[in-house]
Design a protein around this motif. Structure first.
Motif, mmCIF file in Angstrom:
data_model
loop_
_atom_site.group_PDB
_atom_site.id
_atom_site.type_symbol
_atom_site.label_atom_id
_atom_site.label_comp_id
_atom_site.label_asym_id
_atom_site.label_seq_id
_atom_site.Cartn_x
_atom_site.Cartn_y
_atom_site.Cartn_z
ATOM 1 N N GLY A 225 -11.241 -3.256 12.138
ATOM 2 C CA GLY A 225 -11.410 -1.906 12.663
ATOM 3 C C GLY A 225 -12.445 -1.143 11.865
ATOM 4 O O GLY A 225 -13.519 -1.668 11.564
ATOM 5 N N ASP A 226 -12.126 0.083 11.459
ATOM 6 C CA ASP A 226 -13.097 0.853 10.669
ATOM 7 C C ASP A 226 -12.731 0.839 9.189
ATOM 8 O O ASP A 226 -13.070 1.734 8.434
ATOM 9 N N LEU A 227 -11.997 -0.189 8.772
ATOM 10 C CA LEU A 227 -11.612 -0.295 7.365
ATOM 11 C C LEU A 227 -12.766 -0.858 6.538
ATOM 12 O O LEU A 227 -13.766 -1.314 7.089
ATOM 13 N N ILE A 228 -12.594 -0.791 5.225
ATOM 14 C CA ILE A 228 -13.639 -1.308 4.348
ATOM 15 C C ILE A 228 -13.543 -2.832 4.293
ATOM 16 O O ILE A 228 -12.490 -3.375 3.965
ATOM 17 N N LYS A 229 -14.600 -3.503 4.564
ATOM 18 C CA LYS A 229 -14.712 -4.963 4.491
ATOM 19 C C LYS A 229 -13.589 -5.700 5.199
ATOM 20 O O LYS A 229 -12.780 -6.380 4.620
ATOM 21 N N GLY B 47 0.822 -1.207 0.000
ATOM 22 C CA GLY B 47 0.000 0.000 0.000
ATOM 23 C C GLY B 47 0.859 1.260 0.000
ATOM 24 O O GLY B 47 0.605 2.196 -0.769
ATOM 25 N N VAL B 48 1.893 1.271 0.848
ATOM 26 C CA VAL B 48 2.792 2.429 0.898
ATOM 27 C C VAL B 48 3.469 2.621 -0.459
ATOM 28 O O VAL B 48 3.483 3.727 -1.021
ATOM 29 N N GLN C 128 -4.427 0.218 5.258
ATOM 30 C CA GLN C 128 -3.661 0.976 6.255
ATOM 31 C C GLN C 128 -2.407 1.581 5.644
ATOM 32 O O GLN C 128 -2.015 2.701 5.982
ATOM 33 N N GLY C 129 -1.796 0.831 4.707
ATOM 34 C CA GLY C 129 -0.597 1.341 4.042
ATOM 35 C C GLY C 129 -0.904 2.589 3.238
ATOM 36 O O GLY C 129 -0.170 3.591 3.288
#
Lengths: 378, 362
Positions: free
Chosen positions: A374-378, A173-174, A205-206
């Motif tokens: 957490g509050d991430l998507i899916k 992701g980063v 998250q990245g």
């Protein structure tokens, strides 16, 4: 009745012919041993194989660009470098009975080390570790337990191995965010199972980390995070990718085995037509799978978990008498068990520097990646 | 008798074809087959595994064969099996009662589930003449995705997302008596049910008015109608029974050989059932034998892989070749007819019709 008898005689003759042919062919081909499910360790400098390492595949083929392939590559390397004989068997189905049958077959044929990929083997390994006390088992991505009781019980002849997929996804992701600066990202997963989910959550998250700290503007929308539901429907993967690209997505992270292959093909078609379409590979370095012209590839980078290293390491450990039986190992960024490839032709120097900084921070514990939704998507 | 010869030839050709493939890829066919058969029969555990592997195939084979007799090509055994197995699993996971009653309820649920899944294509065929090949295949996928949705939503295991909770031992067909007798094999009471099903179906086909009517529709729909047989009702009845058999196969697979139902898998036994039915010449006894033969192939394959250098993919192809020849037993029939006719022509026109057809063929 007489006629049918003569027909039978003809059949017998053909069978005899076939048998003759085999002897000739056998002499020619056994030396090469190519394209075979077996590696004969004796090829290595005349050394005798010290033991035989077998593998039972999970659902899917041996060349799934993912789990089965990674595990098998590790065993192949062990054959080459350590002179260990190796072989894989493909179960007819995915029930515990199917798995037990193949493990028993390997055991009966003298394979005293058995490596299996995937959580589906958990109950089968639980039964096997007691049934075959003198064999060693390696269970990747799972820990042995009974059907009724999910508490893991790793026998003294078993090692269970897990990966920190979320850290791998985080780094991908980063890298993606830093390289593309702005745009939209999507995710295609296979089945909604923990390893795939962890890739997804880590990736998000990245991207967020890069947006917050490195000044990038990559967005991810809810409709562009999809679990296809299988690991083998490549046609569906292509369709999903096409829809996402049409909605303005620039880069898709695929953690979906064969489904991802379909997405890669869609990206290749678009790249050939001169459009931008990036894919982030998974599990292994998929750069070569995304080559569409010369050495240009649609694979921006790959979120890797080094299954091949894990299986190789275990064979090596057993040969050296250091088999960590009874332990549960986690391959994460700290022991370089996950990460992105060392060579990424599509990433700039600058991106790699930033990614390496992120790796250092992960290793030191300054940055933590959650393995939960957490509050991430899916 | 003729059917038996055809089937045996099909198997033989299949084995030869597989042997040629082994030879071409540089392996010894005799050694390969030796380990293939040893793997399925070597000791009592392996024999038990072979019987268990064959059990679901008996049901699906019987299902396809029964529909064939009414002239229907039921390709949907996989879906019916899945849904029947699902219904049985639902009962097994949610009802708590004494074992015989529970198993009986599960069997009824499997029968009904499979029957419902086959009823729809049957109705479509009878009322609107929608071809059952198309509609049963579609129903396969509807079953596949229904399970895909329903299992995680209602029957999900705590840790694993892709399969249902495991059935308690009393809600499965497992039998310690059988397992012990066969040295720890996973053979189970599904085999008993299968044998009973074979007997019942043989009785229906051969000894009852219903069987006679269904066969009449299979031979010639229009003349059956002319003879006063209710064709549409026969089609639906046939599909119901066929589906119920496949549903029972689902129970044998998911609550017998396995102990839970998995999503994302369309059971291969459904399509293999077609080959089993063809090889068994659509007769119940033939289906029983050919299903066990297929069980032997599937069960012994792994041992062949383990003992020889034959890679699993080649082993799969060998089995596919055998199935292919089994499925083309119609060609075998033609071949035999032609040889017989030619022989008649050669012996000098003893019969009246023989020489004529012989000349045509030459």
């Amino acid at each position: 009745m007489k006629k049918s008898l003569s027909l039978l005689v003809i059949c017998m003759l053909v069978l005899a012919l076939a048998a003759c042919g085999s002897k000739n062919n056998g002499g020619n081909n056994t030396d090469t041993g190519s394209n075979s499910g077996t590696n004969n360790g004796a090829n290595n400098g005349g050394e005798k194989p010290s033991f035989k390492a077998g593998m039972v595949t999970d659902s899917g083929t041996i060349d799934d660009k993912s789990f089965n392939q990674g595990t098998w590559e590790g065993l192949e390397r062990a054959t080459k470098e350590l002179g260990v004989a190796s072989k894989y068997l493909k179960p007819a189905g995915t029930t515990e009975a199917d798995y037990m049958k193949e493990i028993g077959n390997l055991y009966d044929a003298g394979y005293k080390m058995i490596v299996v990929p995937g959580f589906k083997f958990e109950t089968a390994i639980y039964a096997s570790q007691d049934k075959y006390k003198d064999a060693n088992f390696v269970l990747i991505d799972g820990s042995p337990h009974t059907a009724e009781d999910p508490t893991p019980k790793v026998g003294t002849n078993t090692v269970s191995i897990f990966f920190a997929e979320h850290e791998s996804g985080f780094l991908a992701g980063v890298a993606t965010a830093v390289q593309l600066k702005e745009g939209e990202a999507g995710f295609i997963g296979g089945m909604e199972i923990p390893p795939v989910q962890k890739y997804n959550w880590g990736f998000q998250q990245g991207v967020k980390y890069a947006n917050d700290n490195l000044g990038t503007k990559i967005s991810m929308k809810k409709e562009n995070v999809v679990y296809q539901g299988s690991f083998d429907n490549s046609a569906a993967g292509g369709q999903l990718a096409a829809q996402m690209y049409d909605r303005g997505v620039n880069v898709i992270f695929t953690a979906a085995g064969g489904v991802g292959v379909g997405a890669i093909n869609e990206a290749k078609n678009r790249a050939k037509a001169g459009k931008t379409a990036w894919i982030i590979g998974v599990d292994g370095d998929q750069y070569k799978d995304g080559v569409y012209e010369g050495d240009k590839s649609v694979i921006l980078t790959s979120a890797m978990k080094k299954v091949n290293e894990a299986s190789f390491d275990m064979v090596k450990a057993l040969q050296e008498g250091k088999f960590p039986g009874g332990q549960t190992l986690t391959f994460d960024i700290k022991n370089d068990g996950v990460g992105i490839p060392s060579e990424n032709p599509n990433l700039t120097e600058d991106t790699m520097t930033k990614v390496n900084e992120a790796i250092t921070k992960l290793k030191s514990g300054d940055v933590k990646v959650a393995a939960e939704k957490g509050d991430l998507i899916k | 008798m003729r059917n038996l010869i055809i089937s045996l030839c099909a198997v033989l050709f299949g084995l030869i074809g597989g042997g040629v493939l082994m030879a071409v890829t540089g392996h010894d066919p005799f050694e390969g087959y030796k380990f293939l058969f040893q793997g399925g029969l070597k000791n009592s555990q392996r024999l038990g595994d072979t019987l268990a592997t064959g059990t679901p195939l008996i049901f699906t084979g019987l299902s396809v064969a029964f529909a064939f007799r009414t002239g229907l090509f039921n390709i949907g055994a996989a879906g019916q099996m899945l849904f029947g197995g699902f219904c049985a699993t639902v009962i097994g996971l949610n009802v708590d009662t004494s074992r015989p009653l529970l198993l009986l309820m599960m069997i009824v649920a499997a029968l009904l589930g499979g029957a419902v899944w086959a009823f729809i294509p049957g109705l479509l065929k009878a009322r609107f003449n929608v071809h059952e090949v198309v509609s049963t295949i579609m129903m396969n996928w509807i079953a596949y995705w229904t399970i895909y949705y329903a299992v995680p939503a209602y029957l999900k295991a705590e840790s694993v997302e892709t399969e249902s909770r495991l059935l308690p031992d009393k809600a499965t067909l497992k039998s310690t008596f059988l397992s012990d007798m066969f040295g720890g094999s996973y053979i189970n009471m599904g085999l008993y049910v299968a044998v009973i099903a074979v007997i019942i179906i043989a009785f229906i086909i051969n000894k009852t008015t219903l069987g006679y009517e269904l066969k009449a529709v299979g031979y010639n729909r229009h003349s059956a109608e002319y003879a006063g047989i209710k064709v549409n009702r026969s089609i639906i009845t046939s599909m119901l029974i066929s589906g119920a058999l496949a549903g029972l196969g689902g129970m044998a697979q998911f609550a017998g050989n396995g102990a839970n139902i998995q999503i994302g898998v369309l059971p291969t036994q459904g399509y293999d059932g077609i080959a089993v039915a063809l090889l068994g010449a659509n007769s119940p006894l033939g289906v029983l034998i050919s299903a066990l033969f297929f069980g032997l192939l599937y069960s012994g394959r792994g041992f062949m892989n383990a003992m020889t250098d034959i890679p699993p993919e080649i082993a799969d192809s060998i089995i596919a070749i055998i199935i292919y020849f089994a499925a083309t037993s119609v060609l075998m029939d033609r071949l035999i007819t032609r040889i017989v006719n030619r022989r008649r022509a050669a012996t000098g026109g003893a019969g009246t019709s023989g020489p004529v057809s012989g000349k045509e063929n030459a």
